[in-house]
Design a protein around this motif. Structure first.
Motif, PDB file in Angstrom:
ATOM      1  N   ASN A  92      -8.115   2.236  -1.293  1.00 28.00           N
ATOM      2  CA  ASN A  92      -8.135   3.566  -0.696  1.00 28.00           C
ATOM      3  C   ASN A  92      -7.838   4.618  -1.761  1.00 28.00           C
ATOM      4  O   ASN A  92      -6.883   4.491  -2.517  1.00 28.00           O
ATOM      5  CB  ASN A  92      -7.079   3.624   0.415  1.00 28.00           C
ATOM      6  N   LEU A  93      -8.671   5.663  -1.795  1.00 29.30           N
ATOM      7  CA  LEU A  93      -8.446   6.816  -2.654  1.00 29.30           C
ATOM      8  C   LEU A  93      -8.707   8.053  -1.806  1.00 29.30           C
ATOM      9  O   LEU A  93      -9.829   8.268  -1.352  1.00 29.30           O
ATOM     10  CB  LEU A  93      -9.376   6.799  -3.866  1.00 29.30           C
ATOM     11  N   GLN A 137     -12.746   4.754   1.046  1.00 26.04           N
ATOM     12  CA  GLN A 137     -12.169   3.420   1.229  1.00 26.04           C
ATOM     13  C   GLN A 137     -13.240   2.353   1.081  1.00 26.04           C
ATOM     14  O   GLN A 137     -14.389   2.569   1.420  1.00 26.04           O
ATOM     15  CB  GLN A 137     -11.569   3.264   2.631  1.00 26.04           C
ATOM     16  N   GLN A 158       1.737   4.590  -0.881  1.00 26.12           N
ATOM     17  CA  GLN A 158       0.778   5.587  -1.336  1.00 26.12           C
ATOM     18  C   GLN A 158       1.471   6.606  -2.221  1.00 26.12           C
ATOM     19  O   GLN A 158       2.566   7.072  -1.920  1.00 26.12           O
ATOM     20  CB  GLN A 158       0.144   6.253  -0.139  1.00 26.12           C
ATOM     21  N   SER A 198       0.809  -1.216   0.000  1.00 21.26           N
ATOM     22  CA  SER A 198       0.000   0.000   0.000  1.00 21.26           C
ATOM     23  C   SER A 198       0.841   1.265   0.000  1.00 21.26           C
ATOM     24  O   SER A 198       0.475   2.249   0.613  1.00 21.26           O
ATOM     25  CB  SER A 198      -0.949   0.002   1.191  1.00 21.26           C
ATOM     26  N   SER A 220      -3.491  10.150  -1.723  1.00 20.38           N
ATOM     27  CA  SER A 220      -2.951   8.797  -1.656  1.00 20.38           C
ATOM     28  C   SER A 220      -3.856   7.813  -2.368  1.00 20.38           C
ATOM     29  O   SER A 220      -5.064   8.009  -2.471  1.00 20.38           O
ATOM     30  CB  SER A 220      -2.741   8.369  -0.198  1.00 20.38           C
ATOM     31  N   VAL A 221      -3.236   6.745  -2.853  1.00 20.53           N
ATOM     32  CA  VAL A 221      -3.924   5.626  -3.486  1.00 20.53           C
ATOM     33  C   VAL A 221      -3.287   4.367  -2.922  1.00 20.53           C
ATOM     34  O   VAL A 221      -2.065   4.276  -2.816  1.00 20.53           O
ATOM     35  CB  VAL A 221      -3.737   5.646  -5.026  1.00 20.53           C
TER      36      VAL A 221
END
Length: 192
Positions: free
Chosen positions: A54-55, A76, A15, A13, A42-43
């Motif tokens: 998650n975005l 999320q 980001q 993850s 963040s992604v």
């Protein structure tokens, strides 16, 4: 097993962020300056028995060499499967998170910063139990969070840097998307 998940979360993850890295003295400029804008977020994604997507976009402004602040949005989706010894799914939990908040940073040194991020998120939780009879329970909740921590930003050029943050939700609401653990964030920052 918990350590393995933490390491896996760190590796998978990572980001991505975009932000301005400031090498110039911003105290000389007056009024709004586009070069002080911070745009990014963040992604992240993890897939498997535990899935999280998650975005989280963010925008901010570097007010001085020492202070930056802005707003962020959260989105999320997550799910987790619980299996028995025969690999049958016995429970599946799903959640969605939508919300946002403010963030602020103080840079006591050029590369080190203190990060504060109060948030309010709307969390929808759904748990399905597959034992006979199959049943589903769901609920919605508004959840406050206060993320506190710090980070390090290493320049890799005139207008780029790699950043790492370590945060903790000090409120620890029972439905918080940041359940009782450290939050690791990292990314690459690009300037405009």
């Amino acid at each position: 097993m918990k350590r393995l998940w933490i390491i896996l979360l760190l590796l998978i993850s990572t980001q991505l962020t975009q932000a301005q890295y400031y090498k110039t003295d911003t105290s000389e400029r007056k009024g709004f300056d586009r070069s002080r804008l911070i745009i990014g977020g963040s992604v992240g994604a993890i897939f498997g028995n535990y899935t999280n997507i998650n975005l989280s976009p963010a925008i901010g402004y570097r007010f001085s060499h020492v202070i930056a602040a802005g707003i962020n949005l959260n989105g999320q989706y997550g799910s987790q499967r619980w299996r028995d010894i025969y690999d049958n799914t016995i429970q599946r939990d799903k959640y969605t998170v939508f919300g946002g908040g403010l963030w602020g940073r103080i840079y006591p040194f050029d590369q080190l910063f203190i990060h504060v991020q109060p948030e309010y998120n709307f969390v929808k939780i759904q748990s399905t139990y597959y034992q006979d009879p199959k049943r589903t329970l769901s609920g919605n909740d508004g959840v406050p969070s206060l993320l506190l921590g710090g980070g390090y930003s290493q320049p890799v050029g005139e207008r780029a840097a790699i950043s790492f943050m370590l945060l903790y939700d000090v409120v620890q609401d029972r439905n918080s998307p940041y359940q009782n653990g450290l939050i690791y964030r990292g990314g690459v920052n690009f300037g405009f």
